[in-house]
Design an enzyme around this catalytic site. Structure first.
Site, mmCIF file in Angstrom:
data_model
loop_
_atom_site.group_PDB
_atom_site.id
_atom_site.type_symbol
_atom_site.label_atom_id
_atom_site.label_comp_id
_atom_site.label_asym_id
_atom_site.label_seq_id
_atom_site.Cartn_x
_atom_site.Cartn_y
_atom_site.Cartn_z
ATOM 1 N N TYR A 164 1.335 -1.648 -0.239
ATOM 2 C CA TYR A 164 0.016 0.307 -0.163
ATOM 3 C C TYR A 164 0.929 1.204 0.063
ATOM 4 C CZ TYR A 164 -4.111 2.700 2.030
ATOM 5 O OH TYR A 164 -4.557 3.440 1.503
ATOM 6 N N LYS A 168 0.932 4.092 -2.330
ATOM 7 C CA LYS A 168 0.335 5.328 -2.576
ATOM 8 C C LYS A 168 1.640 6.574 -2.638
ATOM 9 C CE LYS A 168 -3.383 4.853 -0.375
ATOM 10 N NZ LYS A 168 -5.107 5.736 -2.257
HETATM 11 P P1 NAD Z 1 -13.773 2.002 2.018
HETATM 12 O O1 NAD Z 1 -13.453 0.519 1.607
HETATM 13 O O2 NAD Z 1 -14.283 2.464 2.365
HETATM 14 O O3 NAD Z 1 -13.719 2.659 -0.131
HETATM 15 C C1 NAD Z 1 -13.148 1.797 -1.251
HETATM 16 C C2 NAD Z 1 -14.147 1.560 -2.231
HETATM 17 O O4 NAD Z 1 -13.323 1.185 -3.468
HETATM 18 C C3 NAD Z 1 -15.366 0.148 -1.944
HETATM 19 O O5 NAD Z 1 -16.587 1.026 -1.814
HETATM 20 C C4 NAD Z 1 -14.681 -0.417 -2.736
HETATM 21 O O6 NAD Z 1 -15.849 -1.135 -3.513
HETATM 22 C C5 NAD Z 1 -13.923 0.639 -4.483
HETATM 23 N N1 NAD Z 1 -13.537 0.087 -5.059
HETATM 24 C C6 NAD Z 1 -11.778 -1.365 -4.740
HETATM 25 N N2 NAD Z 1 -11.605 -1.773 -5.497
HETATM 26 C C7 NAD Z 1 -12.076 -1.261 -6.627
HETATM 27 C C8 NAD Z 1 -11.501 -1.212 -7.772
HETATM 28 N N3 NAD Z 1 -11.067 -2.522 -8.599
HETATM 29 N N4 NAD Z 1 -12.564 -0.546 -9.193
HETATM 30 C C9 NAD Z 1 -13.490 0.072 -7.965
HETATM 31 N N5 NAD Z 1 -13.778 0.475 -6.806
HETATM 32 C C10 NAD Z 1 -13.002 0.193 -6.196
HETATM 33 O O7 NAD Z 1 -12.151 2.488 1.902
HETATM 34 P P2 NAD Z 1 -11.712 4.300 2.260
HETATM 35 O O8 NAD Z 1 -11.110 4.599 3.488
HETATM 36 O O9 NAD Z 1 -13.312 5.452 1.532
HETATM 37 O O10 NAD Z 1 -10.464 4.588 1.336
HETATM 38 C C11 NAD Z 1 -10.887 5.616 -0.051
HETATM 39 C C12 NAD Z 1 -9.326 5.869 -0.296
HETATM 40 O O11 NAD Z 1 -8.778 6.793 0.228
HETATM 41 C C13 NAD Z 1 -8.121 4.749 -0.993
HETATM 42 O O12 NAD Z 1 -7.738 5.283 -1.531
HETATM 43 C C14 NAD Z 1 -7.831 4.655 0.580
HETATM 44 O O13 NAD Z 1 -5.969 3.939 -0.178
HETATM 45 C C15 NAD Z 1 -7.267 6.261 0.937
HETATM 46 N N6 NAD Z 1 -6.888 6.071 2.269
HETATM 47 C C16 NAD Z 1 -8.000 5.763 3.340
HETATM 48 C C17 NAD Z 1 -7.809 6.835 4.324
HETATM 49 C C18 NAD Z 1 -8.653 6.744 5.856
HETATM 50 O O14 NAD Z 1 -8.456 7.308 6.468
HETATM 51 N N7 NAD Z 1 -9.961 6.333 5.224
HETATM 52 C C19 NAD Z 1 -6.645 7.224 4.977
HETATM 53 C C20 NAD Z 1 -5.705 6.758 3.561
HETATM 54 C C21 NAD Z 1 -5.893 6.625 2.662
#
Ligand code: NAD
Length: 297
Positions: A164, A168
């Site tokens: 990851y 990233k």
């Molecule tokens: P989440 O799991 O709630 O949402 C991610 C969504 O992406 C899901 O609905 C999933 O179905 C969709 N997805 C996954 N693979 C896919 C694909 N191949 N094609 C289309 N859709 C796909 O996670 P989140 O926390 O909302 O994360 C959103 C983004 O933010 C991600 O890139 C994550 O790495 C990043 N992020 C989140 C956090 C946090 O604190 N939540 C921190 C750093 C980075």
């Protein structure tokens, strides 16, 4: 007030968490939104368009305009179909929010090559594929706003997330180059480094902090990053109401004469090489080469 009337955004992975919140906030400000989601689990298993459709229903119930698309961001043909459908439905794509992501956490010793590749595939290749699918369209229209989604895990590191973290930080590299290539077409590329309470962070954040770490607090930053007056090449860290910019600086360093260009001299001068006084943010790769050549001249 920042508005998006007449604009169209694709938000990937918008069936849940941050993507859902980005989609709702963009739609509330007049943007047509393509709510993309594969509908799989946090680790990327399964698929269903129902998550994306539920967000579309929420948007349309509030009077907004949206359509669902279940493209897997790692599949170029499915993404091409999503972009074609978006253009046919709304006339253009002005904004792309690369947000879709999965986790396959394991310490590096236990990490399989398959889990490493899969996470890179969804985050890095998925963002590349979606960006490539809208890039020429944005160039032709002389307008584009693109956001990557990075993470503090990539910028600074986090145990168990070598796959990851690599993906990233790769997105930061992708942003840097695309910003240079897209500048003359007014394509602005920025990166979000969020932290929020979603299913992805379930069990990782202390109970007391959860209420502060709303997806909406992050979306406020993201929405600015894809607005008309968006900044360029900015890594915006956002979470729990905190907003900051993450930057990469290079120290002035030193010059060593040819006879001193040895590992031992590098070790001897390491403190000065890494001293932060006078450090600079470089805006392209040649800046570093020119700086060193100027030392040697
Ligand atoms: P989440 O799991 O709630 O949402 C991610 C969504 O992406 C899901 O609905 C999933 O179905 C969709 N997805 C996954 N693979 C896919 C694909 N191949 N094609 C289309 N859709 C796909 O996670 P989140 O926390 O909302 O994360 C959103 C983004 O933010 C991600 O890139 C994550 O790495 C990043 N992020 C989140 C956090 C946090 O604190 N939540 C921190 C750093 C980075």
């Amino acid at each position: 007030m920042i508005r998006f009337d007449g604009r169209t955004a694709i938000v990937t992975g918008a069936g849940n968490g941050l993507g859902r919140s980005h989609a709702l906030m963009l739609a509330a400000r007049g943007c047509n939104v393509v709510v993309n989601d594969l509908g799989g689990s946090v680790s990327g298993e399964g698929a269903s368009v129902s998550a994306a459709q539920a967000v579309v229903d929420e948007i349309t119930a509030k009077g907004g305009k949206a359509m669902a698309h279940g493209a897997n961001v790692t599949k170029a043909d499915e993404v091409a179909d999503m972009v074609e459908t978006a253009i046919a439905t709304f006339g253009a794509v002005d904004i792309l929010v690369n947000n879709a992501g999965i986790l396959r956490d394991k310490s590096f010793s236990k990490m399989t090559e398959e889990d490493f590749r899969l996470v890179l595939d969804v985050h890095l290749m998925g963002s590349m594929i979606c960006t490539k699918a809208v890039w020429d369209h944005m160039k032709e229209r002389n307008y584009g706003r693109i956001a990557m989604t990075s993470s503090s895990s990539g910028l600074y590191g986090n145990f168990g997330q070598s796959n990851y973290g690599a993906a990233k930080m790769g997105l930061v590299g992708l942003m840097n180059v695309l910003q240079i290539e897209g500048a003359k077409y007014d394509i602005r590329v920025n990166t979000l480094a969020p932290t929020a309470h979603t299913r992805m962070t379930e069990g990782l954040i202390p109970e007391a902090a959860l209420e502060l770490m709303t997806p909406e607090s992050v979306s406020a930053g993201l929405v600015y990053l894809v607005s008309e007056d968006a900044p360029k090449r900015t890594i915006l860290a956002a979470g729990a109401g905190g907003y900051a910019a993450a930057k990469i600086y290079e120290t002035p360093g030193i010059y060593l004469k040819p006879e001193d260009q040895t590992p031992d001299k590098v070790a001897e001068h390491f403190e000065r090489i890494t001293a932060p006084e006078g450090q600079q943010e470089l805006t392209d790769g040649s800046g570093q080469t020119l700086k060193f050549l100027a030392y040697a001249a």
